[in-house]
Scaffold this motif. Sequence first.
Motif, PDB file in Angstrom:
ATOM      1  N   LEU A 221       0.567  -1.132   0.131  1.00  0.00           N
ATOM      2  CA  LEU A 221       0.008  -0.274  -0.117  1.00  0.00           C
ATOM      3  C   LEU A 221       0.755   1.175   0.037  1.00  0.00           C
ATOM      4  N   LEU A 224       1.793   2.563  -3.177  1.00  0.00           N
ATOM      5  CA  LEU A 224       0.963   3.470  -4.038  1.00  0.00           C
ATOM      6  C   LEU A 224       1.153   4.988  -3.843  1.00  0.00           C
ATOM      7  N   ARG A 227      -1.190   9.410  -0.346  1.00  0.00           N
ATOM      8  CA  ARG A 227      -2.618   9.679  -0.563  1.00  0.00           C
ATOM      9  C   ARG A 227      -3.686   8.844  -1.069  1.00  0.00           C
ATOM     10  N   THR A 228      -2.836   7.729  -1.931  1.00  0.00           N
ATOM     11  CA  THR A 228      -3.884   6.818  -2.310  1.00  0.00           C
ATOM     12  C   THR A 228      -3.908   5.485  -1.192  1.00  0.00           C
ATOM     13  N   ALA A 229      -2.980   5.575  -0.640  1.00  0.00           N
ATOM     14  CA  ALA A 229      -2.767   4.589   0.692  1.00  0.00           C
ATOM     15  C   ALA A 229      -4.106   4.822   1.617  1.00  0.00           C
ATOM     16  N   LYS A 230      -3.973   6.350   2.062  1.00  0.00           N
ATOM     17  CA  LYS A 230      -4.932   6.753   3.046  1.00  0.00           C
ATOM     18  C   LYS A 230      -6.320   6.662   2.485  1.00  0.00           C
ATOM     19  N   SER A 231      -6.582   7.061   1.009  1.00  0.00           N
ATOM     20  CA  SER A 231      -7.818   6.826   0.444  1.00  0.00           C
ATOM     21  C   SER A 231      -8.518   5.314   0.685  1.00  0.00           C
ATOM     22  N   LEU A 232      -7.472   4.333   0.752  1.00  0.00           N
ATOM     23  CA  LEU A 232      -7.717   2.820   0.886  1.00  0.00           C
ATOM     24  C   LEU A 232      -7.962   2.428   2.466  1.00  0.00           C
TER      25      LEU A 232
END
Length: 334
Positions: A221, A224, A227-232
């Motif tokens: 994660l 990625l 920002r992307t990791a937090k969105s997941l």
Amino acid sequence: MSKKEALRDRAGWKGFIVVIFAVLMVISTIFSIQFGSANIPLKDIWTTFTGDIQSDFQNIIWNIRVPRTFVAILVGANLAVAGVLLQGIMKNPLADPYIIGVSSGAGLAGMIVLILYPHLPHILTPVAFIGATIVAFTVYALAWEKGIAPTRIILAGVAISAFLGSGISALMVFYSDRVQGTIDFMVGGLSARSWPQVEVILPYSIVGILLAIIGIRKMNLLMLGDRTAKSLGARVEWIRFSMTAVATLLAASAVSVIGLLGFVGLIVPHTARLIVGNDYRVLLPASIFLGAAILTASDTLGRIMFAPIEVPVGVIMGALGAPFFLYLLRRKMV
């Protein structure tokens, strides 16, 4: 060929590479047991393990070669996994326990124990872990500037390593009468490593590598981007904190039994990543096997190169690692 078939072939290729690395580890293990100041025939190794016939080399095999090889395997795997984790956490392919000062933190703490408290060898690994942890999170804090700044990691690591190196030198000056017993620790050597060292490092290796395996999805994660990791739903800073602790535990345990050994955590992860890619499901086992193979082979080379004089494995790794680091540094700068 469909996209799905191409992906399957690619996955099969990566799995094949991991198997190749595992085979290399087995071959280097056999060579490590066989070659040294006294070369042991393969049939004697076989009979010693099967117990069919008493071999003249049985004592050398069981009490010298086998435990030393186990230590090399565990140290190589530990430092390789520590390097893989730190490179992912700090977003820098040049991150390595030695270069960013983690090994130096463990080394200074270890030297304090060896010189000031030689009667307390059982506290060496925990104290080394404390020293490495302090350095790891100091570097992390210094490298943080609205996110991880890769260049600052190297600069902070080099500065802290120099500072800790001066501390080690000061200990050697003030306690010069006790330095002789720490020479192997300073250069990173496997000489005289036996079953007690296996017993010291094995629990830390098992726990650290298991925790790294558990964290594979979290490390993927991070790849990625924050920002992307937090969105997941990933807790990015907690992942960094926990995986840094795991990397520190592995590096500190390795330093506590072998000393200041550098560049394993740099060479191995980068080589594995170039071949199998960034997916930690493959990268982690590939690095474990390759790290064990490289360190075991380097130790064997150090024993036979100028036999009966032994070259510490830290010298071999330094000779290989320094040019490799400069190559990576230039690649990154270009």
